[in-house]
Scaffold this active site. Structure first.
Site, PDB file in Angstrom:
ATOM      1  N   CYS A   1      -0.329  -3.403   2.530  1.00  3.39           N
ATOM      2  CA  CYS A   1       0.913  -2.861   1.935  1.00  3.39           C
ATOM      3  C   CYS A   1       0.544  -1.547   1.262  1.00  3.39           C
ATOM      4  CB  CYS A   1       1.503  -3.825   0.915  1.00  3.39           C
ATOM      5  SG  CYS A   1       1.841  -5.473   1.535  1.00  3.39           S
ATOM      6  N   ALA A   2       0.220  -0.548   2.060  1.00  7.73           N
ATOM      7  CA  ALA A   2      -0.526   0.605   1.557  1.00  7.73           C
ATOM      8  C   ALA A   2       0.307   1.632   0.804  1.00  7.73           C
ATOM      9  CB  ALA A   2      -1.270   1.301   2.706  1.00  7.73           C
ATOM     10  N   GLY A   3       1.616   1.685   1.036  1.00 11.48           N
ATOM     11  CA  GLY A   3       2.412   2.722   0.384  1.00 11.48           C
ATOM     12  C   GLY A   3       2.493   2.538  -1.125  1.00 11.48           C
ATOM     13  N   GLY A  17      -0.007   4.808  -1.421  1.00 10.70           N
ATOM     14  CA  GLY A  17      -1.328   5.261  -1.022  1.00 10.70           C
ATOM     15  C   GLY A  17      -2.392   5.335  -2.089  1.00 10.70           C
ATOM     16  N   GLY A  18      -2.073   5.021  -3.338  1.00 16.59           N
ATOM     17  CA  GLY A  18      -3.074   5.128  -4.393  1.00 16.59           C
ATOM     18  C   GLY A  18      -4.249   4.194  -4.202  1.00 16.59           C
ATOM     19  N   ASP A  29       4.819  -3.590  10.337  1.00 17.48           N
ATOM     20  CA  ASP A  29       5.315  -4.664   9.497  1.00 17.48           C
ATOM     21  C   ASP A  29       4.159  -5.613   9.206  1.00 17.48           C
ATOM     22  OD1 ASP A  29       6.495  -6.897   8.361  1.00 17.48           O
ATOM     23  OD2 ASP A  29       8.188  -6.935   9.738  1.00 17.48           O
ATOM     24  N   ASP A  47      -0.956  -5.752  -1.852  1.00 13.04           N
ATOM     25  CA  ASP A  47      -0.270  -5.515  -3.126  1.00 13.04           C
ATOM     26  C   ASP A  47       1.213  -5.580  -2.794  1.00 13.04           C
ATOM     27  OD1 ASP A  47       0.711  -4.730  -5.535  1.00 13.04           O
ATOM     28  OD2 ASP A  47      -0.157  -2.732  -5.531  1.00 13.04           O
ATOM     29  N   CYS A 106       2.454  -6.122  -9.155  1.00  9.62           N
ATOM     30  CA  CYS A 106       2.684  -5.467 -10.449  1.00  9.62           C
ATOM     31  C   CYS A 106       3.798  -6.212 -11.175  1.00  9.62           C
ATOM     32  CB  CYS A 106       3.042  -3.995 -10.265  1.00  9.62           C
ATOM     33  SG  CYS A 106       2.998  -3.092 -11.832  1.00  9.62           S
TER      34      CYS A 106
END
Length: 472
Positions: A288-290, A292-293, A339, A356, A409
């Site tokens: 779930c990379a977006g 990108g941090g 996806d 994440d 989060c």
């Protein structure tokens, strides 16, 4: 909107045009964007400030005041709503939203800043004349004069129920959180009144800007040369900007060698990267990379070991942000738009996997104070299938002996331990690892084996992390 009065003027009394205050007009525009478009202040405010500075209307002090007015009003919106409700003769839902925004801005100046009472009222009335018209400005004047009769403590005594009668509602009014959020945070935190009050207070404080020096591309020493920069508390790659400022003006941030990243997010990535493996360590996945941090930090750490990161993101525009964050990484990597619940890669392809997952964001209320008023308990049901689906795919994507990091989060138990417990029932060949030793030096990490960070304890967002090893 016309500047002309709505009623005939008395003979001999000249009409005075309203005085335009660029700072308060900008703050009002930001609040309207948050209310009308469900925008986030941290995305809306910077371009408004930049435009104002370019137009020559603003200096640094103006920008600081506008920022305080916007964020202060949003953080204390629940408290100010209760105060304003006690000063009007109708339900708040019957007050036009733009009028309520002006009243909230005025209430914050009266109850949450050191602006003198007369100046706070007069400035708010002038703003109302400009953006609402003279007629509604009179209503604003009457209400704010009532608000000015007491300070914040005095109003809380009048509008908050006693703690002994209704602890959650008392805390909701005093600390400006929806009641259901207070209840959920308290359940996750545990303990008595002192801890939850410290957490709610921390949610209403302005967080420091935290940078990450991406390994192999920048050093903390370089970032510490910036004015008012301090070392991070826990992450070896973190640097804190104690006085805020504009991170984008820092050369290492501007060219992507460093980034803005909460220390809790850094710790999650570091814990996964340092978790012990059985077998090779060549292929990593951020599922779930977006935006990108974490992917940028993971890619840099992978490059140091000769490993490759695959960063996957479902939304194309967010995948573009990931590609931008990873550009210039010293080692090989790949970004795909996919996806995460229906992956294009084969099962068991990765040694380390991070998910994440999308969540309510209740752990980042310091940064997005308006989110507390948008979220509803029903949102948890909407996220639940996606969170479980992403963790299921992650466990299927890691090889035997590899490790999955499940992160959110949000400290809400329905988004953290409940998800992990459900998936462990479905995967008897998986086990929880103790994540606490992988956050060296970080205190008060609880009984484990998972980890919940807290703003009032660790100075980070309320990140949750569970590390799971495939064993079968």
């Amino acid at each position: 909107m016309s500047d002309q009065p709505r009623r005939p003027r008395k003979p001999g009394k000249p009409y005075r045009r309203p005085q335009k205050d660029p700072v308060r007009i900008l703050a009002f525009e930001a609040l309207r964007a948050v209310d009308e478009r469900d925008a986030y202040a941290n995305l809306v405010l910077p371009p408004l400030l930049r435009k104002a500075r370019e137009g020559g209307d603003f200096d640094a002090r103006d920008a600081a005041l506008a920022t305080e007015l916007v964020y202060g009003t949003l953080r204390r919106q629940g408290t100010y709503d209760a105060v304003v409700a006690a000063c009007v003769d109708r339900p708040l839902r019957e007050v036009d939203p733009p009028v309520l925004d002006v009243l909230s801005l005025g209430a914050h100046q009266l109850l949450g800043t050191r602006i003198p009472t007369h100046a706070a009222v007069s400035a708010s009335v002038e703003l109302a004349r400009v953006v609402l018209g003279d007629g509604r400005a009179k209503f604003v004047n009457a209400v704010l004069r009532k608000v000015a009769q007491h300070d914040l403590d005095g109003w809380i005594e009048r509008v908050a129920p006693p703690y002994d009668e209704d602890p959650e509602d008392h805390l909701a009014v005093v600390h400006s959180h929806p009641r259901w959020v207070v209840s959920a945070l308290w359940d996750s935190l545990g303990g008595g009144r002192a801890g939850i009050e410290e957490l709610l207070r921390a949610d209403n404080e302005r967080p420091e800007v935290t940078l990450v020096a991406r390994p192999g591309r920048a050093t903390t020493g370089e970032l510490l040369d910036e004015e008012a920069a301090l070392p991070g508390r826990w992450s070896p790659y973190a640097v804190r900007l104690s006085e805020g400022g504009e991170p984008g003006a820092i050369p290492a941030v501007a060219d992507g060698r460093a980034g803005v990243q909460d220390e809790g997010s850094q710790l999650v990535a570091l814990a996964l990267a340092n978790a012990p493996l059985d077998g090779p360590d060549r292929m990593w996945l951020d599922g779930c990379a977006g935006p990108g941090g974490k992917a940028a930090l993971l890619a840099a750490l992978a490059a140091e070991r000769g490993a490759v990161l695959l960063a996957s993101e479902k939304q194309p525009h967010r995948a573009g942000l990931v590609a931008k964050a990873l550009a210039g990484n010293p080692g090989p990597y790949q970004v795909v738009t996919a996806d995460g619940t229906r992956p294009p890669w084969r099962p068991g392809a990765f040694d380390r996997v991070l998910v994440d997952v999308p969540c309510t964001g209740l752990g980042a209320l310091r940064r997005r104070p308006e989110a507390r008023w948008r979220r509803r308990p029903d949102d948890l049901e909407g996220f639940a299938p996606l969170q479980r689906g992403l963790l299921r795919t992650a466990l299927e994507s890691v090889r035997v002996g590899g490790v999955v990091g499940y992160a959110t989060c949000s400290p809400h138990l329905a988004e953290t331990r409940a998800v992990v417990a459900d998936l462990l029932k479905q995967f008897p060949d998986a086990e929880l690892l103790d994540a606490r030793p992988l956050l060296p030096g970080v205190p008060e990490l609880g009984e484990g084996p998972d980890v919940q960070l807290w703003p009032h304890v660790h100075g980070t967002d309320a990140m949750y992390l569970a590390l799971i090893r495939r064993t079968g």
